[in-house]
Design an enzyme around this catalytic site. Structure first.
Site, PDB file in Angstrom:
ATOM      1  N   HIS A 105       3.938  -3.973   5.865  1.00  0.00           N
ATOM      2  CA  HIS A 105       3.175  -4.356   4.977  1.00  0.00           C
ATOM      3  C   HIS A 105       2.910  -2.665   3.610  1.00  0.00           C
ATOM      4  CE1 HIS A 105       0.349  -0.065   5.735  1.00  0.00           C
ATOM      5  NE2 HIS A 105       0.779  -0.850   7.239  1.00  0.00           N
ATOM      6  N   CYS A 106       2.604  -3.174   2.304  1.00  0.00           N
ATOM      7  CA  CYS A 106       2.519  -1.609   1.795  1.00  0.00           C
ATOM      8  C   CYS A 106       1.148  -1.636   1.407  1.00  0.00           C
ATOM      9  CB  CYS A 106       2.894  -2.057  -0.059  1.00  0.00           C
ATOM     10  SG  CYS A 106       2.521  -3.930  -0.749  1.00  0.00           S
ATOM     11  N   ALA A 107       0.946  -1.126  -0.200  1.00  0.00           N
ATOM     12  CA  ALA A 107      -0.608  -0.588  -0.027  1.00  0.00           C
ATOM     13  C   ALA A 107      -1.767  -1.795   0.344  1.00  0.00           C
ATOM     14  CB  ALA A 107      -1.343  -0.421  -1.566  1.00  0.00           C
ATOM     15  N   THR A 108      -1.276  -3.166  -0.204  1.00  0.00           N
ATOM     16  CA  THR A 108      -2.664  -4.487   0.597  1.00  0.00           C
ATOM     17  C   THR A 108      -1.441  -5.213   0.712  1.00  0.00           C
ATOM     18  OG1 THR A 108      -1.936  -4.711  -2.375  1.00  0.00           O
ATOM     19  CG2 THR A 108      -3.518  -3.630  -2.197  1.00  0.00           C
ATOM     20  N   ARG A 109      -0.489  -5.147   0.755  1.00  0.00           N
ATOM     21  CA  ARG A 109      -0.367  -6.688   1.355  1.00  0.00           C
ATOM     22  C   ARG A 109       0.346  -6.584   2.592  1.00  0.00           C
ATOM     23  NH1 ARG A 109       3.329  -8.956  -4.511  1.00  0.00           N
ATOM     24  NH2 ARG A 109       2.137  -7.946  -5.381  1.00  0.00           N
TER      25      ARG A 109
END
Length: 618
Positions: free
Chosen positions: A25-29
């Site tokens: 995952h990244c900041a929102t996904r």
């Protein structure tokens, strides 16, 4: 337990845990690498109110969640039984070259995105503290905080060694050791000694060695990790089971570390310098044009996850050149979407839009634009375009000003501190500030005056009272669909009246207002209601579902029954309708819209039953 239901829904729509090759995952996904992307149901997942958007890009199935993505990621991992030891997808996966490259880069960098951003922010704040005279570089306070902010970048080869090893399917601890060798004090000392005049040359088994400073470098360790993982796989393939657990790692470090210092490192460093100086050459030719292009297209790249292709280049610029011009240019692109969201917040009369805009502004200021883009500006279209246009103009100003960032971090309000030159505030910093403020204000003004449909922002003329509006609540939960997008010409044309459609997430239809049941089809797939204020509503579950008879439908009311808000009207078997091949888009039509002052949609891209859906004027 809060996110377990959402995790289960996500797993069911990505084809189950057996279909997952890797998940980061990244900041929102959530970023899934799926074995068979055909098994994923993107459209079905989009209807879940806990999901902002689903994007298929770069060989990944990306589920946009929002700021609480880490909690959802943990819930999905728990449900799917994924662990840190779960094998990752490798670079040999099928897909086009660009998709594989984006997948590799995002897979390597996303695991430490949070600390990467935090380190950059702390570096920027320290630069601000020095300029303002709050700290001095020889103070103990500064040294401790500087070590905290710089540790990740100094030892970046170790961190990249670990994440690259996992991404390439090898032992991450082996590749981390290789990264450690690149930044070992003995090698740093050898590099410093080699820079002295008349220094004696070093060799490895008689082969001359060129020592370089690999602290903060990106490309050498990634290439070295790939070589090590390839060697490890060959060792595991040919070595006897009794010895391969320690002989395979032995071969990896004994071969890869010297090979990196002899060949991989110098070649990768040369490539790094070529990339940095090549970008700098293009930027120097027309900095305002580079700024305008990047400012306009950055958010488009973010939508498809393509922005990860530029992240290594920014880090590489700082490692090679000591500064980067791309990071400041992208700040107006971020602020352009924040400004558009501010315009929506100030102009909209829809309470839900206003609430979503308020939270999205706060997230956008700190560099997280996905909630604003997917929840507001992109669905409304014009605000997104205004944000990109403003980003282009602001980016052009920043490029023309020659603004630089002196430490890496993802674009947010603190990037301005990272743009403070070592010698103190100058015109380049002011150019970055002006470009960012121009993008923020321009997109905000354009969106305020021209970004929203007139029906949703109409002001009271000459102080006169506007006609009273009657609210129709959502009779079901799901994704809101414009009526002209419904796959039925009769509904889409508005022939039966104005309204909207919902793709339901469950099989319940409830009363959208207080009134009575005016009609009920024999097949129970559609129902007509009359509100106490005279609004006539037709709710038609699915398209052409009359052909199914009353099998999937159950009515809980009869014609003439009195209903109140939230009363259960119908239930339907959602799975059976889909299995029969019918579209679940459910038109909610104001049957007597011709005799009203107009109908407007007040819901955003998704809605919960009982939330405002339509406003009927007069």
């Amino acid at each position: 337990m809060e996110y377990q239901a959402l995790a289960k829904a996500i797993l069911s729509h990505v084809g189950g845990k057996a279909n997952i090759s890797s998940l980061v995952h990244c900041a929102t996904r959530l970023r899934f690498k799926l074995k068979d992307i055909q098994k994923a149901d993107a459209e079905g997942l989009k209807t879940n109110p806990g999901v902002i958007m689903v994007v298929e890009s770069g060989g990944q199935f990306q589920v946009v969640i929002g700021n609480h993505v880490n909690a959802v990621w943990q819930a999905v991992r728990q449900e799917a039984g994924l662990t840190d030891e779960t094998p990752a997808a490798t670079a040999e996966d099928k897909g086009n070259l660009l998709g594989r490259l984006i997948d590799i880069v995002s897979g390597i960098f996303t695991p430490f995105i949070g600390i990467l951003a935090a380190s950059g922010i702390l570096k920027g704040l320290l630069a601000l503290a020095i300029v303002c005279g709050w700290l001095t570089t020889d103070s103990g306070t500064y040294k401790i905080w500087f070590a905290a902010s710089d540790a990740l970048f100094f030892f970046l080869p170790l961190v990249l060694g670990y994440t690259a090893g996992k991404k390439f399917g090898g032992s991450p601890f082996v590749t981390m050791v290789i990264g450690g060798a690149l930044t070992h004090p003995l090698m740093i000392s050898a590099f410093n000694a080699s820079q002295a005049a008349g220094a004696a040359s070093e060799s490895f088994l008689g082969i001359p060695v060129t020592f370089l400073n690999y602290s903060g470098s990106v490309i050498p360790i990634i290439l070295a990790a790939w070589v090590s993982c390839w060697l490890e796989k060959q060792g595991n393939r040919f070595l006897h089971a009794a010895v391969k657990n320690f002989f395979a790692p032995l071969i990896c470090i004994a071969v890869t570390v010297p090979l990196t210092f002899l060949i991989i490192g110098p070649v990768a460093t040369w490539l790094s310098q070529m990339l940095a100086h090549g970008y700098q050459t293009i930027y120097t030719l027309a900095p305002w044009l580079a700024g305008a292009a990047l400012g306009a297209l950055w958010q488009v790249c973010v939508i498809f996850g393509l922005h990860w292709g530029l992240v290594p280049l920014m880090i590489n610029n700082i490692a090679v050149l000591g500064q980067d011009t791309m990071l400041p240019i992208l700040l107006p692109a971020v602020f352009g979407q924040v400004g558009a969201t501010m315009g929506i917040f100030l102009r909209t009369r829809d309470a839900r839009q206003k609430m979503l805009a308020g939270s999205s502004i706060a997230a956008g200021i700190f560099g997280i634009t996905e909630p604003a883009v997917y929840g507001l500006t992109l669905p409304l279209r014009r605000p997104f375009i205004f944000g990109c246009v403003a980003g282009a103009i602001g980016g052009g100003i920043v490029g023309f000003s020659g603004s630089h960032a002196y430490s890496f971090g993802f674009d947010n309000i603190f990037t301005l501190a990272q743009m403070i030159p070592p010698g103190g505030v100058d015109a380049t910093l002011w150019g970055g500030i002006i470009g960012s403020v121009v993008a923020l204000l321009l997109s905000g003004v354009l969106t305020f005056f021209a970004g929203l449909p007139k029906a949703s922002v109409a002001a009271e003329p000459d102080g006169a009272a506007m006609p009273a509006e009657k609210t129709v609540l959502a009779p079901m939960s799901g994704t809101v669909l414009a009526l002209d997008q419904v796959p039925d010409a009769t509904f889409a044309s508005g022939l039966l009246g104005q309204g909207v459609a919902i793709i339901p997430q469950d099989g319940r239809v409830v009363a959208p207002f207080a009134g009575e049941v005016a009609s009920l089809f024999a097949t129970k797939h559609a129902i007509g209601l009359l509100s106490d204020s005279g609004v006539e509503v037709l709710i038609h579950v699915g398209i052409d579902t009359v052909k199914l008879g009353d099998g999937p439908f159950t009515a809980h009311v009869q014609v003439g029954d009195r209903v109140n808000v939230g009363d259960l009207l119908l239930e339907f078997d959602r799975a059976a309708i889909l299995a029969a091949g019918y579209d679940l888009a459910t038109p909610i039509i104001i049957s007597n819209s011709d005799s009203t002052g107009g109908v407007r949609t007040v819901a955003a891209t998704s809605v919960q039953a009982g939330m405002p859906l339509l406003a009927v004027v007069g």
